[in-house]
Design a protein around this motif. Structure first.
Motif, short mmCIF file in Angstrom:
data_model
loop_
_atom_site.label_atom_id
_atom_site.label_comp_id
_atom_site.label_asym_id
_atom_site.label_seq_id
_atom_site.Cartn_x
_atom_site.Cartn_y
_atom_site.Cartn_z
N LYS A 168 0.91 -1.30 -0.22
CA LYS A 168 -0.08 -0.17 0.05
C LYS A 168 0.79 1.24 0.10
O LYS A 168 0.36 2.25 -0.64
N LEU A 169 2.03 1.16 0.61
CA LEU A 169 2.71 2.58 0.88
C LEU A 169 3.50 2.82 -0.56
O LEU A 169 3.63 3.64 -0.85
N SER A 170 3.80 1.41 -1.01
CA SER A 170 4.40 1.63 -2.41
C SER A 170 3.49 2.44 -3.47
O SER A 170 3.78 3.20 -4.36
N ASP A 222 10.60 8.16 -7.66
CA ASP A 222 11.93 8.07 -7.14
C ASP A 222 11.60 7.22 -5.76
O ASP A 222 12.51 6.19 -5.73
N ILE A 223 10.49 7.51 -5.12
CA ILE A 223 10.25 6.79 -3.87
C ILE A 223 9.92 5.21 -4.26
O ILE A 223 10.39 4.33 -3.54
N VAL A 224 9.05 5.09 -5.18
CA VAL A 224 8.90 3.74 -5.55
C VAL A 224 9.99 3.02 -5.96
O VAL A 224 10.32 1.81 -5.51
N ALA A 225 11.09 3.56 -6.59
CA ALA A 225 12.27 3.14 -7.10
C ALA A 225 12.93 2.71 -5.81
O ALA A 225 13.61 1.45 -5.78
N ALA A 226 13.14 3.50 -4.78
CA ALA A 226 13.75 3.25 -3.87
C ALA A 226 13.44 2.14 -2.78
O ALA A 226 14.11 1.27 -2.33
N MET A 227 12.04 1.95 -2.77
CA MET A 227 11.53 0.90 -2.17
C MET A 227 11.74 -0.44 -2.84
O MET A 227 12.11 -1.19 -2.21
N ASP A 228 11.46 -0.31 -4.20
CA ASP A 228 11.82 -1.50 -5.01
C ASP A 228 13.32 -2.17 -4.68
O ASP A 228 13.60 -3.20 -4.72
N HIS A 229 14.10 -1.05 -4.65
CA HIS A 229 15.79 -1.46 -4.24
C HIS A 229 16.03 -1.99 -2.99
O HIS A 229 16.70 -2.81 -2.76
N ALA A 230 15.26 -1.36 -2.06
CA ALA A 230 15.43 -1.97 -0.53
C ALA A 230 15.22 -3.45 -0.36
O ALA A 230 14.31 -3.75 -1.32
N GLY A 231 15.78 -3.91 0.40
CA GLY A 231 15.40 -5.47 0.59
C GLY A 231 14.12 -5.50 1.51
O GLY A 231 13.64 -4.65 2.04
N LYS A 269 12.06 -1.18 3.28
CA LYS A 269 11.00 -0.45 2.33
C LYS A 269 10.44 0.51 2.90
O LYS A 269 10.14 1.66 2.38
N VAL A 270 10.08 0.51 4.08
CA VAL A 270 9.00 1.52 4.71
C VAL A 270 9.89 2.77 5.20
O VAL A 270 9.56 3.75 4.91
N ARG A 271 11.20 2.47 5.61
CA ARG A 271 12.11 3.44 5.66
C ARG A 271 12.42 4.28 4.54
O ARG A 271 12.45 5.40 4.63
N ALA A 272 12.48 3.57 3.40
CA ALA A 272 12.95 4.51 2.00
C ALA A 272 11.39 5.14 1.73
O ALA A 272 11.67 6.40 1.28
N PHE A 273 10.43 4.47 1.90
CA PHE A 273 9.10 5.47 1.75
C PHE A 273 9.19 6.86 2.79
O PHE A 273 9.10 7.74 2.16
N ALA A 274 9.40 6.46 4.03
CA ALA A 274 9.54 7.63 4.92
C ALA A 274 10.47 8.63 4.56
O ALA A 274 10.28 9.75 4.72
N ASP A 275 11.99 8.18 4.27
CA ASP A 275 12.92 9.05 3.96
C ASP A 275 12.59 9.76 2.87
O ASP A 275 13.16 11.10 2.61
N GLY A 276 12.04 9.11 1.83
CA GLY A 276 11.79 9.69 0.42
C GLY A 276 10.95 10.98 0.56
O GLY A 276 11.17 11.92 -0.31
N PHE A 277 9.71 10.92 1.68
CA PHE A 277 8.92 12.13 1.67
C PHE A 277 9.66 12.84 2.75
O PHE A 277 8.76 14.07 2.91
N GLY A 278 10.70 12.71 3.56
CA GLY A 278 11.09 13.39 4.56
C GLY A 278 10.38 13.49 5.65
O GLY A 278 9.98 14.41 6.75
N TRP A 279 9.68 12.25 5.77
CA TRP A 279 8.48 12.07 7.08
C TRP A 279 9.53 11.20 8.08
O TRP A 279 10.17 10.37 7.78
N PRO A 280 9.00 11.42 9.49
CA PRO A 280 9.76 10.73 10.49
C PRO A 280 9.47 9.19 10.27
O PRO A 280 8.33 8.92 9.97
#
Length: 157
Positions: A87-89, A99-108, A116-127
């Motif tokens: 859902k986050l993806s 860019d966030i979708v790609a980062a999530m896909d790349h994360a293990g 993957k969830v950290r990549a989502f949060a980091d991509g948006f700049g959210w805690p």
């Protein structure tokens, strides 16, 4: 934030179905909620019945769902955590953040999808680590078990 156009969303729903990339429908659920009634009718069929209720504030939903996903990771909830990652993806895609979708896909995906969830949060700049169990979450996002002394709840190296 600007979301994808109605036509882009409809096309994505049909692509997910054609490629069987969303067998349980979690991604589609996010997308259908972003459609107006006329466009939702294009994808809701007797073969693909979906409950429809239009959501208008996708950014707030994404922020809230991030918190939910973190809870599932910390609770060691495998199926729920997997659904949260999907859902986050899809929310990242919906909000135009390829860019966030790609980062999530790349994360293990170790430790219930925490990277993957950290990549989502980091991509948006959210805690990501602003929870009571931030140290465990940080370890899990690095692919380690939640407790350096050993986990009794199910995560493993």
């Amino acid at each position: 934030m600007t979301i994808r156009t109605q036509e882009e969303i409809v096309t994505r729903v049909w692509a997910l179905r054609a490629n069987r990339q969303d067998i349980l429908g979690f991604r589609e659920e996010v997308l259908v909620e972003a459609l107006d009634l006329d466009h939702a009718r294009q994808v809701i069929t007797p073969r693909h019945p979906v409950e429809w209720a239009q959501r208008v504030d996708h950014e707030t939903y994404a922020r809230e769902y991030l918190e939910f996903a973190i809870g599932k990771i910390l609770d060691h909830r495998g199926n729920s955590a997997s659904r949260s990652v999907d859902k986050l993806s899809e929310l990242a895609w919906l909000l135009g953040r390829d860019d966030i979708v790609a980062a999530m896909d790349h994360a293990g995906y170790p430790m219930y999808g925490a990277p993957k969830v950290r990549a989502f949060a980091d991509g948006f700049g959210w805690p990501f680590l602003d929870c009571d169990d931030g140290l465990a979450l940080a370890r899990m996002a690095d692919g380690q078990q939640c407790d350096p002394q050993g986990c009794e709840r199910g995560c493993a190296d």
